[in-house]
Design a protein around this motif. Structure first.
Motif, PDB file in Angstrom:
ATOM      1  N   LEU A 237      -5.209  19.189 -20.918  1.00  0.00           N
ATOM      2  CA  LEU A 237      -4.570  18.073 -20.635  1.00  0.00           C
ATOM      3  C   LEU A 237      -5.211  17.276 -19.615  1.00  0.00           C
ATOM      4  N   LEU A 238      -5.664  17.939 -18.322  1.00  0.00           N
ATOM      5  CA  LEU A 238      -6.408  17.283 -17.285  1.00  0.00           C
ATOM      6  C   LEU A 238      -7.576  16.630 -17.762  1.00  0.00           C
ATOM      7  N   ASN A 239      -8.460  17.209 -18.642  1.00  0.00           N
ATOM      8  CA  ASN A 239      -9.448  16.498 -19.295  1.00  0.00           C
ATOM      9  C   ASN A 239      -9.120  15.354 -20.061  1.00  0.00           C
ATOM     10  N   ALA A 240      -7.901  15.229 -20.645  1.00  0.00           N
ATOM     11  CA  ALA A 240      -7.500  14.008 -21.667  1.00  0.00           C
ATOM     12  C   ALA A 240      -7.136  12.842 -20.692  1.00  0.00           C
ATOM     13  N   LEU A 241      -6.609  13.436 -19.523  1.00  0.00           N
ATOM     14  CA  LEU A 241      -6.060  12.292 -18.621  1.00  0.00           C
ATOM     15  C   LEU A 241      -7.302  11.687 -17.813  1.00  0.00           C
ATOM     16  N   LEU A 242      -8.499  12.753 -17.494  1.00  0.00           N
ATOM     17  CA  LEU A 242      -9.468  11.972 -16.735  1.00  0.00           C
ATOM     18  C   LEU A 242     -10.584  11.441 -17.749  1.00  0.00           C
ATOM     19  N   ASN A 243     -10.213  11.807 -19.012  1.00  0.00           N
ATOM     20  CA  ASN A 243     -11.151  11.305 -20.054  1.00  0.00           C
ATOM     21  C   ASN A 243     -12.688  11.835 -19.767  1.00  0.00           C
ATOM     22  N   GLU A 244     -12.700  13.053 -19.274  1.00  0.00           N
ATOM     23  CA  GLU A 244     -13.994  13.821 -19.057  1.00  0.00           C
ATOM     24  C   GLU A 244     -13.844  15.162 -19.238  1.00  0.00           C
ATOM     25  N   GLU A 245     -14.856  16.137 -19.355  1.00  0.00           N
ATOM     26  CA  GLU A 245     -14.599  17.375 -19.412  1.00  0.00           C
ATOM     27  C   GLU A 245     -14.751  17.895 -18.072  1.00  0.00           C
ATOM     28  N   ARG A 246     -13.769  17.862 -17.413  1.00  0.00           N
ATOM     29  CA  ARG A 246     -13.514  18.306 -15.997  1.00  0.00           C
ATOM     30  C   ARG A 246     -13.264  19.748 -15.658  1.00  0.00           C
ATOM     31  N   LYS A 368      -5.381  17.778 -26.908  1.00  0.00           N
ATOM     32  CA  LYS A 368      -6.527  17.947 -27.590  1.00  0.00           C
ATOM     33  C   LYS A 368      -6.846  16.513 -28.657  1.00  0.00           C
ATOM     34  N   GLN A 369      -5.750  16.192 -29.257  1.00  0.00           N
ATOM     35  CA  GLN A 369      -6.013  14.807 -29.769  1.00  0.00           C
ATOM     36  C   GLN A 369      -5.721  13.492 -29.080  1.00  0.00           C
ATOM     37  N   LYS A 370      -5.413  13.663 -27.776  1.00  0.00           N
ATOM     38  CA  LYS A 370      -5.314  12.776 -26.671  1.00  0.00           C
ATOM     39  C   LYS A 370      -3.916  11.536 -27.376  1.00  0.00           C
TER      40      LYS A 370
END
Length: 463
Positions: A237-246, A368-370
């Motif tokens: 979810l964090l990666n989806a919000l930031l739109n990057e693999e954080r 995962k699917q945003k």
């Protein structure tokens, strides 16, 4: 006392760049610059008009350091209210240092942090709240914090406080006058009008104090904790919000053992997302420390996103989930709670309808699917009261101002109580003076060297 020395500092960020600006301020700024500057047209810059720019070279004992543009701002029509020179040179760090050292040898001294803005305050170019807004403007990293800083720097907050202070001061003068004629038993201050004024001042102060809750989070970012059991998709979810693999994503429970933070700006508002370790019973020492940090981050957050794996839910486990949601609500009653059901794409329709009807403030997503991420962002924005921003109302963001407003309100309420109770003028005058004192603290009409030192020490060098 206003310093008399001429100060110099680099006004642009340190390091190499295309252009650098070196700033001088003080009564000798123009004469010091004239000793090292040679105009290509042969002009004497000591005889030039204010707000003019001149092309020339920085020269010392026949050695040319750089071709520059020199800007002249004569006091009092300058940022500091003093004579100001700005030298725009090429951005080589060697050139910057050579010019600064040359000016120091000619009699300038290095500026302290915030000293240019301090001089602007001391010379009456800015009041104290406007000076503080300069630092906030430099630090602003989103549209909302920039808008608030700009409004304060233009004097919106100062004007509101100054108007209240002036009206209260007028009545204070009449009350003080009554004390001079105490033996005559006369009233110069209309008590009815005074009561109306105190009611209005109290209303404005309460509005400004209440605005701090919004202003503080806009200035510093709204902390949002993402919590839940291990492996429910918090890092995804964090990666989806930031739109990057954080954050690292893994099927192994307990992968996230420490908190991961990053910021996202949504519609001009900064949100600080905190991906926390999954909450579960564990004997792993390192994971236990991460879980403990999770609870600490929840304490610091203003919004809690409780993430649930939809594929693990059944009709039977729904009651247990409702209990968990209530536990979080009861433990953190002051925090906004949003229950997020992840893996929506794998959720049965009948269970989805049940969850929607039984769990308040819930959103269904697939991290995962945003899917549903935009809806989540809109929901987060609903927790922020941006009406004041849209209406261009004054918003308090400074803790010092907030403290002074609280104290001023307390004194105004004392005056109001005294007025309603028929308190004598001499006792009311004491509380009025205290209220005026706290108003003056905000704008700098009441100040001391220690306070100024604390405020301007947080500025950058050159501003």
């Amino acid at each position: 006392m206003i310093p008399q020395e001429t100060i110099v500092a680099l006004a642009t960020p340190s390091g190499a760049g295309a252009i650098a600006i070196i700033r001088l301020s003080g009564k000798d700024a123009i004469t010091i610059a004239a000793e090292v500057f040679q105009s290509v047209s042969g002009k004497d810059i000591t005889k030039q008009k204010t707000h003019t720019i001149h092309l020339g070279h920085i020269v010392d004992q026949g050695k040319v350091y750089d071709q520059v543009l020199l800007s002249i701002f004569k006091g009092p029509n300058s940022y500091t209210g003093e004579n100001v020179i700005e030298i725009s040179c090429h951005g080589s760090t060697f050139i910057q240092q050579q010019i600064i050292q040359l000016l120091l040898r000619r009699g300038a001294k290095m500026a302290q942090a915030g000293e240019f803005t301090l001089r602007a305050f001391l010379n009456g170019k800015l009041d104290l709240s406007q000076a503080e807004a300069v630092a906030d403007l430099i630090a602003s990293d989103n549209e909302a914090s920039h808008q608030i800083a700009m409004q304060q720097m233009r004097g919106g907050f100062s004007n509101e406080i100054a108007k209240l202070r002036e009206e209260l001061l007028n009545f204070a003068s009449l009350i003080e006058l009554e004390l001079d004629f105490a033996e005559e038993d006369v009233e110069f201050a209309d008590r009815t009008q005074f009561h109306v004024l105190l009611e209005r001042i109290e209303f404005v102060l309460k509005r400004l104090i209440d605005s701090f809750a919004v202003g503080n989070v806009i200035k510093n970012g709204i902390p949002v904790a993402i919590v839940g059991e291990p492996n429910v998709g918090k890092s995804t979810l964090l990666n989806a919000l930031l739109n990057e693999e954080r954050a690292i994503v893994s099927d192994i429970a307990g992968t996230t053992r420490d908190t991961i933070e990053d910021e996202l700006v949504i519609d001009g508002i900064g949100f600080r997302f905190i991906d926390t370790a999954g909450i579960r019973e564990t004997k792993d020492v390192v994971e236990s420390i991460g879980i403990q940090k999770t609870f600490e981050k929840i304490e610091q957050a203003q919004v809690v996103l409780f993430l649930v794996d939809s594929t693990e839910l059944t009709m039977e486990s729904l009651e247990g989930l409702k209990v968990e949601v209530e536990k979080i609500k009861n433990k953190y009653p002051q925090k906004a709670l949003l229950t997020i059901f992840n893996k929506k794409d794998k959720l049965e329709e009948s269970l989805l309808r049940n969850l929607e009807s039984q769990i308040e403030n819930s959103i269904f997503i697939s991290a995962k699917q945003k899917v549903g991420i935009d809806e989540l962002k809109n929901e987060l924005m609903s927790f922020v009261n941006t009406g004041a921003l849209r209406n261009n109302e004054t918003i308090v963001t400074n803790t010092r101002h907030y403290d002074s407003l609280l104290k001023a309100l307390e004194e105004v309420q004392k005056v109001k109580w005294g007025l309603d109770s028929g308190l004598s003028s001499d006792l009311m005058a004491i509380d009025i003076r205290s209220a005026l004192h706290y108003f003056g603290e905000i704008t700098g009409e009441v100040t001391n060297d220690e306070l100024l030192g604390n405020i301007f020490a947080n500025f950058c060098i050159g501003k």
